[in-house]
Design an enzyme around this catalytic site. Structure first.
Site, short mmCIF file in Angstrom:
data_model
loop_
_atom_site.label_atom_id
_atom_site.label_comp_id
_atom_site.label_asym_id
_atom_site.label_seq_id
_atom_site.Cartn_x
_atom_site.Cartn_y
_atom_site.Cartn_z
N ASP A 88 33.80 -21.77 -28.00
CA ASP A 88 34.69 -21.73 -27.49
C ASP A 88 35.14 -21.33 -26.01
O ASP A 88 34.19 -20.41 -25.88
CB ASP A 88 35.77 -21.63 -28.77
N GLU A 152 35.78 -17.02 -30.42
CA GLU A 152 35.80 -15.88 -30.36
C GLU A 152 37.20 -15.53 -29.40
O GLU A 152 37.54 -14.53 -29.80
CB GLU A 152 34.22 -15.65 -29.23
N1 BES Z 1 32.59 -12.22 -22.61
C1 BES Z 1 33.95 -12.25 -22.97
C2 BES Z 1 33.87 -10.52 -23.27
C3 BES Z 1 32.95 -9.83 -21.53
C4 BES Z 1 33.48 -10.30 -20.62
C5 BES Z 1 32.66 -8.55 -22.28
C6 BES Z 1 32.88 -9.19 -20.25
C7 BES Z 1 32.50 -7.63 -20.67
C8 BES Z 1 32.31 -8.18 -19.92
C9 BES Z 1 34.58 -12.53 -24.53
O1 BES Z 1 34.71 -13.94 -24.49
C10 BES Z 1 35.90 -11.98 -24.76
O2 BES Z 1 36.86 -12.68 -23.46
N2 BES Z 1 36.76 -11.27 -25.34
C11 BES Z 1 38.01 -11.00 -25.33
C12 BES Z 1 38.28 -10.35 -26.97
C13 BES Z 1 39.37 -11.45 -28.19
C14 BES Z 1 39.20 -10.97 -29.45
C15 BES Z 1 39.61 -12.04 -27.65
C16 BES Z 1 38.18 -10.28 -24.78
O3 BES Z 1 37.84 -8.85 -24.51
O4 BES Z 1 40.02 -10.20 -24.11
MN MN Z 2 32.55 -14.60 -24.19
MN MN Z 3 36.42 -14.62 -23.26
#
Ligand code: BES
Ligand code: MN
Ligand code: MN
Length: 458
Positions: A88, A152
């Site tokens: 996604d 995610e």
């Molecule tokens: N891949 C990201 C997280 C990420 C990005 C970790 C860059 C380390 C470096 C992930 O898809 C993401 O965006 N996670 C969300 C959390 C979620 C609960 C919506 C975030 O970090 O905002």
């Molecule tokens: Mn991600």
């Molecule tokens: Mn992300």
């Protein structure tokens, strides 16, 4: 090593073309209008897995968007790697800021431009292609399971029940994830910490209807003014967060560890220039890098209310809203911090307004140990492919499944991502380097090789 490189060289155009097929499907999990595209993406991913040689491939229902599963068990006695990724993507808005449309991928200046190019279709698909490579060159040395989720970006809220239900099916020795960054293309790093998250929405109500701001203004609390004041009070003059108890459980990072972290290359001027900001901002006593990795934060993600249409309307609005996120660090617990926030936010509301706090999703912070076979295998693999030993580095983003896996399956993850902070994930013009995509496909088989090798001498 040579077989890996020559296989990639021969197939690189196809690797790109196949990724582009996935990137063309707008699998935006947040918006129900894309639900059919989310399903189409799950189907496309499962087809690619099957074509690469995975068995028992299925699209498994969850309480929300489905999970794609596939596996290749070559010998139950061998170690098993569980690959996690997500198909996604974030919404692409604001569309007008994209130089080319978000779901029409193109390669420009060595970068693949598209929503999801880096986060996480590009990074997830490296694993499918690395798996294909190992199957085709008969070099898969471990069992492999794939678990690719579709929620995610909206908080993985159905994932806890899913992994509890399929605990046995998902049994593995390690989890391998590429959904993070490296420091730079000439400075490889392995992510050894992620922040947790708590996300809430707040609603402030003043008068029961929108009022004439001349007739009532000055005598009735304006909920937007009040909300702004309440939000402003959440940081003190040193930019510490003022919620009582917020820092109580934060594990302090030792001076030695901070000094070690400080050795990673970082140029503050380039950082400011890249973002076009006059100065950085943040908690007193910490460097920019520390502020985005080892320290917790509180940020307003959106704020609205009143009249925002064309022209001017004189109105004293009835309601004001904000979406607020807090990034958490080791020691803090998402549910606990949500409760602390609620209690504090309710307590600072004046009696002239009513306040409602609605928690959204969350996730707990994680640290990855560096003294494991899996970490050593990842480090060795990157050292070989980049020609430089990777630096362990903590990052500021969140991936809810990592803490969940640890709680439910007792399993640690290896966060071997290949993105760059400048890839504009979640922003307009998201991109992913062709270099990074191919480097990932090159590094992943080496991880398997060393993980199998080191597991034997365990
Ligand atoms: N891949 C990201 C997280 C990420 C990005 C970790 C860059 C380390 C470096 C992930 O898809 C993401 O965006 N996670 C969300 C959390 C979620 C609960 C919506 C975030 O970090 O905002
Ligand atoms: Mn991600
Ligand atoms: Mn992300």
């Amino acid at each position: 090593m040579e077989t890996i490189k020559s296989y990639i060289q021969k197939n690189q155009q196809r690797f790109l073309d196949e990724l582009f097929v996935l990137l063309r499907i707008p699998s935006v999990s947040a918006d129900p209008k894309y639900a059919p595209d989310v399903i189409r993406t799950a189907e496309a991913v499962s087809e690619r897995l099957r074509a690469a040689g995975a068995e028992n491939v299925e699209i498994m229902p969850t309480g929300g968007h489905p999970m794609v599963y596939g596996e290749k068990i070559i010998d139950p006695k061998l170690p098993t790697v569980l690959v996690y990724g997500h198909y996604d993507v974030q919404p692409a808005d604001p569309l007008e800021l994209w130089h080319t449309p978000p779901f029409e991928p193109v390669v420009r200046d060595g970068n693949i431009y598209a929503r999801g190019a880096c986060d996480d279709k590009g990074q997830m698909f490296m694993h499918v292609k690395a798996f294909e490579l190992m199957m085709q060159t008969e070099s898969l040395p471990c069992n492999i399971k794939f678990m690719i989720e579709g929620e995610e970006e909206i908080g993985s809220s159905n994932l806890g029940p899913f992994i509890r239900k399929y605990k046995d099916k998902l049994k593995a020795d390690v989890i391998l994830i590429s959904d993070t960054s490296i420091i730079a293309n000439d400075t490889p790093s392995i992510t050894v910490g992620l922040r947790g998250l708590t996300y809430v929405e707040v609603e402030i109500t003043g008068p029961n209807i929108d009022l004439h701001s001349g007739v009532y203004g000055g005598a009735v609390a304006n909920p937007i003014n009040t909300l702004c004041k309440m939000i402003a009070s959440l940081h003190d003059a040193d930019n510490h967060i003022t919620i009582p108890g917020f820092y109580d459980k934060v594990k302090t990072v030792s001076k030695e560890e901070r000094a070690e972290m400080d050795k990673a290359p970082f140029n503050l001027n380039d950082y400011k220039k890249h973002l076009d900001i006059g100065d950085v901002w943040g908690e007193k006593g910490y460097t920019t890098r520390e502020r985005t990795s080892i320290r917790p934060t509180l940020d307003v993600n959106g704020i609205w209310g009143g009249y925002t249409g064309e022209g001017a309307k004189t109105v004293l609005p009835s309601k004001a809203f904000a979406k607020i996120s807090m990034r958490l660090v080791p020691g803090q617990d998402s549910d606990e911090v949500t409760a602390l926030f609620r209690k504090h936010f309710e307590s600072i509301a004046p009696s002239s307004v009513k306040v409602v706090v609605r928690p959204h999703h969350g996730g707990n912070p994680v640290v990855v140990p560096t003294d494991t076979i899996a970490y050593k295998a990842a480090s060795k693999a990157m050292e070989e492919s980049f020609g430089k030993k990777p630096i362990p580095a903590r990052e500021g983003g969140s991936i809810p499944i990592v803490a969940l896996f640890e709680d439910v399956l007792g399993l640690k993850s290896i966060l071997m991502g290949f993105g760059l902070d400048s890839d504009a994930i979640h922003s307009p013009n998201e991109h992913y380097g062709v270099f990074n995509y191919l480097k990932g496909i090159e590094t992943i088989p080496l991880f398997y090789k060393y993980f199998a090798e080191y597991s034997k001498t365990k």
